[in-house]
Design a protein around this motif. Structure first.
Motif, PDB file in Angstrom:
ATOM      1  N   ILE A 128      -4.774-101.032  91.937  1.00  0.00           N
ATOM      2  CA  ILE A 128      -4.439-101.306  90.529  1.00  0.00           C
ATOM      3  C   ILE A 128      -5.694-101.396  89.674  1.00  0.00           C
ATOM      4  O   ILE A 128      -5.788-100.775  88.601  1.00  0.00           O
ATOM      5  N   LEU A 129      -6.700-102.154  90.122  1.00  0.00           N
ATOM      6  CA  LEU A 129      -7.931-102.319  89.337  1.00  0.00           C
ATOM      7  C   LEU A 129      -8.685-100.999  89.187  1.00  0.00           C
ATOM      8  O   LEU A 129      -9.187-100.674  88.093  1.00  0.00           O
ATOM      9  N   CYS A 130      -8.758-100.226  90.254  1.00  0.00           N
ATOM     10  CA  CYS A 130      -9.476 -98.946  90.189  1.00  0.00           C
ATOM     11  C   CYS A 130      -8.747 -97.937  89.307  1.00  0.00           C
ATOM     12  O   CYS A 130      -9.388 -97.127  88.615  1.00  0.00           O
ATOM     13  N   CYS A 131      -7.426 -97.972  89.314  1.00  0.00           N
ATOM     14  CA  CYS A 131      -6.664 -97.071  88.438  1.00  0.00           C
ATOM     15  C   CYS A 131      -6.889 -97.428  86.973  1.00  0.00           C
ATOM     16  O   CYS A 131      -7.014 -96.539  86.125  1.00  0.00           O
ATOM     17  N   LEU A 132      -6.940 -98.709  86.682  1.00  0.00           N
ATOM     18  CA  LEU A 132      -7.257 -99.129  85.314  1.00  0.00           C
ATOM     19  C   LEU A 132      -8.664 -98.674  84.946  1.00  0.00           C
ATOM     20  O   LEU A 132      -8.929 -98.262  83.806  1.00  0.00           O
ATOM     21  N   GLY A 133      -9.576 -98.702  85.937  1.00  0.00           N
ATOM     22  CA  GLY A 133     -10.929 -98.194  85.717  1.00  0.00           C
ATOM     23  C   GLY A 133     -10.937 -96.710  85.422  1.00  0.00           C
ATOM     24  O   GLY A 133     -11.689 -96.234  84.560  1.00  0.00           O
ATOM     25  N   ILE A 138      -0.902 -96.884  90.135  1.00  0.00           N
ATOM     26  CA  ILE A 138      -0.656 -98.289  89.800  1.00  0.00           C
ATOM     27  C   ILE A 138       0.652 -98.747  90.453  1.00  0.00           C
ATOM     28  O   ILE A 138       0.744 -99.863  90.991  1.00  0.00           O
ATOM     29  N   ILE A 172      -4.348-104.810  95.087  1.00  0.00           N
ATOM     30  CA  ILE A 172      -5.226-105.231  93.983  1.00  0.00           C
ATOM     31  C   ILE A 172      -6.299-104.176  93.721  1.00  0.00           C
ATOM     32  O   ILE A 172      -6.602-103.841  92.566  1.00  0.00           O
ATOM     33  N   THR A 173      -6.876-103.622  94.800  1.00  0.00           N
ATOM     34  CA  THR A 173      -7.927-102.607  94.645  1.00  0.00           C
ATOM     35  C   THR A 173      -7.401-101.365  93.935  1.00  0.00           C
ATOM     36  O   THR A 173      -8.034-100.833  93.018  1.00  0.00           O
ATOM     37  N   SER A 227       1.402-104.716  96.955  1.00  0.00           N
ATOM     38  CA  SER A 227       1.450-106.140  96.591  1.00  0.00           C
ATOM     39  C   SER A 227       2.833-106.732  96.857  1.00  0.00           C
ATOM     40  O   SER A 227       2.956-107.867  97.334  1.00  0.00           O
ATOM     41  N   PHE A 257     -14.130 -94.285  91.405  1.00  0.00           N
ATOM     42  CA  PHE A 257     -13.007 -95.196  91.615  1.00  0.00           C
ATOM     43  C   PHE A 257     -12.066 -94.685  92.721  1.00  0.00           C
ATOM     44  O   PHE A 257     -11.537 -95.477  93.502  1.00  0.00           O
TER      45      PHE A 257
END
Length: 404
Positions: free
Chosen positions: A89-94, A173, A86-87, A180, A104
């Protein structure tokens, strides 16, 4: 040997989870290094990832083993993979949508290395909650070693191909998705733990010191287990020695041909897979004899590399180091699992990893400094360190401290 020979099919799901998460590990290290290099323009960025990992490993190992012994190993594994997935994926989107790339990437590196000590300790413990036969555990560890190496090879190989078509952030990602997916595999594994034993109060910091004090008392009484834990740190250490030597070896002895960097690395990786594949043959031999042979071949390989110039000899020595370290690791790993009491296995795994991290921090600078003076002297130093491990094990066998 067929994978379906395991008496419990939960082993297959754990192996699959290991395979998937190590594809993610292979993807992660090169991609993060590439992003940091593009962002800073400095090759030191690659070293930054390793430095962070070593420092955080030393800091967190003590609590990781304690937690695994006092809570459910399966839950620790699942949470570690989900946290990483989760970390990332979210940081890559950031990184894609906001202009704070370095921040990030630091968060990703920080979280992944927080999870790693917990994941390693829980991995050591979980199979002993499913299998109780030493031969079965040995067989599982052989396959696990092969799956880990195969996953990392695929992950590293995929990075170069994927970067031709997609951005490094998209690759990360995919990396997050692999963590996951591994967690989902682990969720399906049912482990019969005593639910009454595991409470959050057991994991309180006030119990941390007494738990570790009790472990040290147990190890002082069980010198065989203590010796195996110490000797088992060598397998990880020898791999680091080899990895550190690759670039200068290719530069000085192989005309700085970058292709040879991949050839030697692949030779090492393939030979690391073989002990798991050939385990039905290897497992018939005496454990002490095999460990001594592995340590001898590692010593010999580093010494030969100190003067070898012929490409075929360098390639063969790389192959030998990979196979010998993997075989020794499987043998010692299983014996440590089997000799450890159920309520101390997490701390035993953490102790081995902690010793390895401390040895890495103290010996790697010495090796790299020696290599910068002379590559040959650097290899001789590596050979001497491996030889010390060999002498320790010979003395332990002679004095009947280690007996199987």
């Amino acid at each position: 040997m067929n994978l379906y020979q395991f008496s419990d099919n939960r082993c297959l799901r754990i192996l699959l989870a290991n395979f998937i998460t190590n594809i993610g590990n292979g993807l992660h290290i090169l991609t993060v290094g590439k992003i940091l290099y593009d962002f800073t323009g400095q090759t030191l960025s690659f070293g930054f990832v390793y430095i962070i990992e070593a420092l955080m490993s030393i800091t967190l190992q003590i609590y990781a083993g304690f937690l695994v012994d006092n809570y459910k190993a399966k839950n620790v594994l699942v949470f570690s993979d989900l946290l990483r997935g989760i970390t990332v994926i979210l940081c890559c989107l950031g990184c894609i949508y906001f202009d704070h790339v370095f921040l990030f990437i630091i968060i990703i590196t920080f979280v992944i290395n927080i999870a790693k000590p917990f994941y390693r300790s829980a991995s050591f413990v979980i199979i002993t909650k499913i299998l109780d036969d030493e031969e079965e555990i040995n067989k599982f560890n052989g396959f696990q070693s092969s799956f880990i190496q195969a996953g990392q090879i695929i992950g590293i190989a995929l990075v170069g191909v994927l970067m031709l078509f997609i951005s490094p952030y998209t690759i990360l990602i995919i990396n997050g998705a692999s963590f996951s997916l591994s967690a989902i595999c682990l969720i399906t594994v049912k482990v019969n733990d005593n639910l009454n034993k595991y409470t959050y109060s057991n994991c309180s910091l006030k119990n941390l010191v007494p738990d570790w004090v009790n472990l040290f008392k147990q190890l002082l009484k069980n010198k065989q287990l203590l010796t195996l834990v110490v000797v088992a740190t060598g397998d990880y250490l020898f791999v680091n020695f080899f990895n550190l030597s690759l670039a200068p070896l290719v530069s000085e002895r192989l005309n700085n041909e970058s292709l040879w960097l991949s050839v030697l690395d692949m030779s090492f990786a393939i030979s690391s897979i073989l002990p798991g594949v050939l385990w039905p043959i290897i497992s018939k031999r005496d454990v002490n004899y095999l460990v001594l042979i592995c340590l001898f071949f590692n010593t010999l390989s580093f010494i030969v590399l100190s003067f070898a110039r012929a490409k075929i000899i360098i390639l063969f020595m790389s192959f030998m180091i990979g196979g010998a370290t993997a075989a020794s690791n499987i043998l010692l790993y299983t014996k440590i699992q089997f000799l450890s009491e159920q309520n101390m296995r997490g701390k035993i795994a953490s102790m081995r990893n902690l010793l390895f991290s401390l040895l890495t921090v103290s010996l790697i600078p010495l090796v790299t400094q020696t290599q910068s003076i002379s590559l040959s002297k650097g290899f001789v130093l590596c050979g001497i360190i491996v030889f010390i491990y060999l002498i320790i094990y010979i003395v332990a066998v002679k004095k009947n401290i280690v007996r199987f």
